[in-house]
Design a protein around this motif. Structure first.
Motif, PDB file in Angstrom:
ATOM      1  N   UNK A  58     -10.470 -20.811  48.179  1.00  0.00           N
ATOM      2  CA  UNK A  58     -10.762 -19.479  47.673  1.00  0.00           C
ATOM      3  C   UNK A  58     -10.320 -19.267  46.230  1.00  0.00           C
ATOM      4  N   UNK A  59      -9.248 -19.945  45.793  1.00  0.00           N
ATOM      5  CA  UNK A  59      -8.863 -19.831  44.386  1.00  0.00           C
ATOM      6  C   UNK A  59      -9.975 -20.420  43.526  1.00  0.00           C
ATOM      7  N   UNK A  60     -10.500 -21.554  43.955  1.00  0.00           N
ATOM      8  CA  UNK A  60     -11.620 -22.144  43.215  1.00  0.00           C
ATOM      9  C   UNK A  60     -12.832 -21.225  43.243  1.00  0.00           C
ATOM     10  N   UNK A  61     -13.024 -20.532  44.359  1.00  0.00           N
ATOM     11  CA  UNK A  61     -14.129 -19.577  44.455  1.00  0.00           C
ATOM     12  C   UNK A  61     -13.942 -18.459  43.437  1.00  0.00           C
ATOM     13  N   UNK A  62     -12.723 -17.913  43.348  1.00  0.00           N
ATOM     14  CA  UNK A  62     -12.455 -16.862  42.357  1.00  0.00           C
ATOM     15  C   UNK A  62     -12.708 -17.369  40.947  1.00  0.00           C
ATOM     16  N   UNK A  63     -12.257 -18.585  40.671  1.00  0.00           N
ATOM     17  CA  UNK A  63     -12.473 -19.154  39.341  1.00  0.00           C
ATOM     18  C   UNK A  63     -13.955 -19.370  39.062  1.00  0.00           C
ATOM     19  N   UNK A  64     -14.691 -19.792  40.072  1.00  0.00           N
ATOM     20  CA  UNK A  64     -16.142 -19.976  39.924  1.00  0.00           C
ATOM     21  C   UNK A  64     -16.823 -18.631  39.636  1.00  0.00           C
ATOM     22  N   UNK A  65     -16.446 -17.610  40.394  1.00  0.00           N
ATOM     23  CA  UNK A  65     -17.039 -16.290  40.173  1.00  0.00           C
ATOM     24  C   UNK A  65     -16.692 -15.777  38.782  1.00  0.00           C
ATOM     25  N   UNK A  66     -15.427 -15.928  38.387  1.00  0.00           N
ATOM     26  CA  UNK A  66     -15.002 -15.518  37.047  1.00  0.00           C
ATOM     27  C   UNK A  66     -15.839 -16.224  35.987  1.00  0.00           C
ATOM     28  N   UNK A  67     -16.009 -17.545  36.132  1.00  0.00           N
ATOM     29  CA  UNK A  67     -16.769 -18.314  35.154  1.00  0.00           C
ATOM     30  C   UNK A  67     -18.230 -17.875  35.092  1.00  0.00           C
ATOM     31  N   UNK A  68     -18.813 -17.580  36.239  1.00  0.00           N
ATOM     32  CA  UNK A  68     -20.206 -17.097  36.266  1.00  0.00           C
ATOM     33  C   UNK A  68     -20.323 -15.743  35.563  1.00  0.00           C
ATOM     34  N   UNK A  69     -19.390 -14.849  35.836  1.00  0.00           N
ATOM     35  CA  UNK A  69     -19.445 -13.525  35.214  1.00  0.00           C
ATOM     36  C   UNK A  69     -19.189 -13.609  33.717  1.00  0.00           C
ATOM     37  N   UNK A  70     -18.326 -14.517  33.299  1.00  0.00           N
ATOM     38  CA  UNK A  70     -18.101 -14.719  31.863  1.00  0.00           C
ATOM     39  C   UNK A  70     -19.362 -15.294  31.223  1.00  0.00           C
ATOM     40  N   UNK A  71     -20.000 -16.254  31.895  1.00  0.00           N
ATOM     41  CA  UNK A  71     -21.214 -16.882  31.350  1.00  0.00           C
ATOM     42  C   UNK A  71     -22.339 -15.866  31.145  1.00  0.00           C
ATOM     43  N   UNK A  72     -22.417 -14.871  32.016  1.00  0.00           N
ATOM     44  CA  UNK A  72     -23.464 -13.855  31.866  1.00  0.00           C
ATOM     45  C   UNK A  72     -23.060 -12.741  30.918  1.00  0.00           C
ATOM     46  N   UNK A  73     -21.781 -12.733  30.505  1.00  0.00           N
ATOM     47  CA  UNK A  73     -21.307 -11.698  29.601  1.00  0.00           C
ATOM     48  C   UNK A  73     -20.883 -10.425  30.313  1.00  0.00           C
ATOM     49  N   UNK A  74     -20.809 -10.463  31.636  1.00  0.00           N
ATOM     50  CA  UNK A  74     -20.413  -9.281  32.397  1.00  0.00           C
ATOM     51  C   UNK A  74     -18.926  -9.001  32.211  1.00  0.00           C
ATOM     52  N   UNK A  75     -18.121 -10.059  32.161  1.00  0.00           N
ATOM     53  CA  UNK A  75     -16.699  -9.919  31.829  1.00  0.00           C
ATOM     54  C   UNK A  75     -16.387 -10.851  30.670  1.00  0.00           C
ATOM     55  N   UNK A  76     -15.293 -10.564  29.999  1.00  0.00           N
ATOM     56  CA  UNK A  76     -14.925 -11.355  28.827  1.00  0.00           C
ATOM     57  C   UNK A  76     -13.867 -12.410  29.115  1.00  0.00           C
ATOM     58  N   UNK A  77     -12.998 -12.164  30.112  1.00  0.00           N
ATOM     59  CA  UNK A  77     -11.876 -13.076  30.338  1.00  0.00           C
ATOM     60  C   UNK A  77     -11.292 -12.903  31.736  1.00  0.00           C
ATOM     61  N   UNK A  78     -10.298 -13.723  32.054  1.00  0.00           N
ATOM     62  CA  UNK A  78      -9.670 -13.690  33.374  1.00  0.00           C
ATOM     63  C   UNK A  78      -8.981 -12.365  33.663  1.00  0.00           C
ATOM     64  N   UNK A  79      -8.182 -11.828  32.742  1.00  0.00           N
ATOM     65  CA  UNK A  79      -7.542 -10.543  33.051  1.00  0.00           C
ATOM     66  C   UNK A  79      -8.547  -9.434  33.389  1.00  0.00           C
ATOM     67  N   UNK A  80      -9.644  -9.382  32.649  1.00  0.00           N
ATOM     68  CA  UNK A  80     -10.666  -8.369  32.928  1.00  0.00           C
ATOM     69  C   UNK A  80     -11.289  -8.599  34.303  1.00  0.00           C
ATOM     70  N   UNK A  81     -11.565  -9.849  34.643  1.00  0.00           N
ATOM     71  CA  UNK A  81     -12.123 -10.173  35.957  1.00  0.00           C
ATOM     72  C   UNK A  81     -11.169  -9.739  37.065  1.00  0.00           C
ATOM     73  N   UNK A  82      -9.904 -10.106  36.938  1.00  0.00           N
ATOM     74  CA  UNK A  82      -8.918  -9.762  37.979  1.00  0.00           C
ATOM     75  C   UNK A  82      -8.802  -8.256  38.148  1.00  0.00           C
TER      76      UNK A  82
END
Length: 108
Positions: free
Chosen positions: A2-26
């Motif tokens: 699940x940690x890898x899942x969170x990181x994958x989701x974070x990376x996807x959202x960053x790639x689309x420009x929906x979020x800018x970084x990990x703190x914003x995602x969290x």
């Protein structure tokens, strides 16, 4: 997993420009503090079902909103978000099943 899942989701959202970084995602997508993933990794624990549920709910909400758009870019984002939601839902189901399948909880 699940940690890898969170990181994958974070990376996807960053790639689309929906979020800018990990703190914003969290903060915005998990409803947790900005260092949530780092703390999970440090303690070698999995995200809670509650955290995954919050993220899945938000992913589903925005996937549906984007799906209603006529713009092809929005349709593509909708599909990506729906796929991420499905991954979250699967992780929630796996964690939930692990709880009820625990030997002390199995009713025979």
């Amino acid at each position: 997993m699940s940690i890898r899942l969170l990181e994958h989701m974070r990376d996807e959202l960053i790639a689309t420009g929906i979020v800018q970084n990990t703190p914003e995602f969290c903060h915005s997508w998990l409803g947790r503090s900005e260092g949530y993933i780092r703390v999970l990794r440090y303690h070698n624990t999995e995200p809670s079902v509650e955290t995954l549920s919050v993220c899945a709910s938000k992913l589903g909400y925005y996937a549906a909103r984007l799906a209603a758009s006529d713009q092809p870019q929005h349709q593509a984002w909708s599909e990506r978000l729906a796929n991420l939601k499905a991954l979250c839902d699967r992780a929630i189901a796996e964690q939930s099943e692990a709880v009820w399948r625990a030997p002390e909880r199995m009713a025979v």
